[in-house]
Scaffold this motif. Structure first.
Motif, short mmCIF file in Angstrom:
data_model
loop_
_atom_site.label_atom_id
_atom_site.label_comp_id
_atom_site.label_asym_id
_atom_site.label_seq_id
_atom_site.Cartn_x
_atom_site.Cartn_y
_atom_site.Cartn_z
N GLY A 158 0.83 -1.19 0.00
CA GLY A 158 0.00 0.00 0.00
C GLY A 158 0.86 1.25 0.00
O GLY A 158 2.03 1.21 0.40
N ASN A 159 0.31 2.35 -0.47
CA ASN A 159 1.06 3.60 -0.59
C ASN A 159 0.86 4.56 0.58
O ASN A 159 1.40 5.66 0.57
N GLU A 160 0.09 4.16 1.54
CA GLU A 160 -0.18 5.01 2.70
C GLU A 160 0.32 4.35 3.98
O GLU A 160 0.28 3.13 4.09
N PRO A 161 0.79 5.16 4.92
CA PRO A 161 0.94 6.62 4.87
C PRO A 161 2.09 7.03 3.95
O PRO A 161 3.12 6.37 3.90
N ALA A 162 1.87 8.14 3.22
CA ALA A 162 2.85 8.60 2.25
C ALA A 162 3.89 9.52 2.86
O ALA A 162 4.84 9.91 2.17
N ALA A 163 3.73 9.88 4.10
CA ALA A 163 4.68 10.78 4.78
C ALA A 163 4.98 10.23 6.17
O ALA A 163 4.13 9.60 6.81
#
Length: 279
Positions: A158-163
């Motif tokens: 998954g790409n989240e969390p991105a920060a």
């Protein structure tokens, strides 16, 4: 003893052996090999390559960080992800020594430090110092080397969390660390990761994206960071930065850089894969 950092092998066994033989002849004495991850996949001989690096490691001559393709193998081997059309993992999955190889691979770190050089497959978020990156790598290794590693793999994608936020916990925290260290190329100035830009060495004007190593005030800037993963960027030899993915599997070169004198060794590679947009 001389230390050589080596870029993404991606299952290119013959070229790996040729490069190591060059290193042996050039070093003319004790040497150590540190691989930038993505030991396997896309190239024609993933099993032979993994066995070769594993044998070097058992002799105390080599180590590697984990790359995104290495993690993909772990997921495929446990039925968590399907093989892609361009994968070359079947030989490993069918090998009699697959469990030994996978057990060794899954306990590789995401980051290694050696004589002021920090090796990571992809990149570091701007908030992380080298010391913090090593500590975060240790958190992921503790999970991947634990009895709960397969259950964790199911939460890894998954790409989240991105920060990054220091207060992140659980799977979100480990996923963010893995994404940065094995997938990162571009991010915003405040460290929001982008995973769409894959085939370019530069972001479009006005996108607000920067190569992770060009973010102003990056906390790891005082250490030399060595990385792979970014074949579109190509070989980078800059002060405090070494980029080693020179596109071996795409018909480029397999590269090694000596830590002590920055000398470069390279092997020409056939085109084993055409660019598909997923590198």
């Amino acid at each position: 003893m001389k230390t050589y950092f080596i870029g993404d092998l991606q299952g290119c066994h013959a070229q790996t052996v040729e490069l190591v033989e060059q290193i042996q002849a050039t070093a003319n004495g004790p040497y150590r090999l540190l691989f930038a991850g993505d030991l396997i996949n896309r190239g024609p001989a993933s099993l032979a390559t993994l066995r070769y690096v594993h044998a070097l490691a058992r002799q105390g001559l080599a180590d590697s960080v984990l790359g995104n393709h290495d993690l993909h193998l772990l997921a495929v081997a446990n039925g968590i992800r399907p093989q892609h059309a361009s994968d070359t993992l079947t030989e490993i999955l069918d090998a009699p020594d697959r469990e030994e190889l996978i057990a060794w691979l899954r306990c590789r770190p995401l980051a290694l430090q050696h004589q002021g050089h920090l090796l990571v497959h992809a990149g570091l978020l701007p908030q992380w110092s080298a010391r913090q990156a090593l500590a975060l790598s240790g958190e992921v290794s503790a999970m991947l080397c634990s009895d709960d590693w397969v259950a964790f793999l199911r939460t890894m994608y998954g790409n989240e969390p991105a920060a990054w936020r220091d207060e992140l916990q659980g799977a979100d925290r480990l996923r963010c660390i893995i994404n940065a260290m094995t997938r990162l190329r571009f991010c915003t100035a405040d460290g929001v990761m982008d995973f769409k830009m894959k085939e370019s060495g530069s972001a479009p004007p006005g996108s607000g994206l920067l190569p992770w190593f060009e973010v102003p005030g990056r906390h790891s800037a005082s250490d030399t960071v060595v990385f792979g993963h970014w074949s579109a960027l190509g070989l980078q030899l800059r002060p405090q930065l070494i980029g080693l993915d020179s596109g071996c599997v795409w018909g480029g070169k397999l590269s090694a850089v000596c830590l002590e004198d920055r000398s470069l060794l390279q092997v020409d590679c056939p085109t084993f894969q055409q660019h598909s947009g997923k590198q």
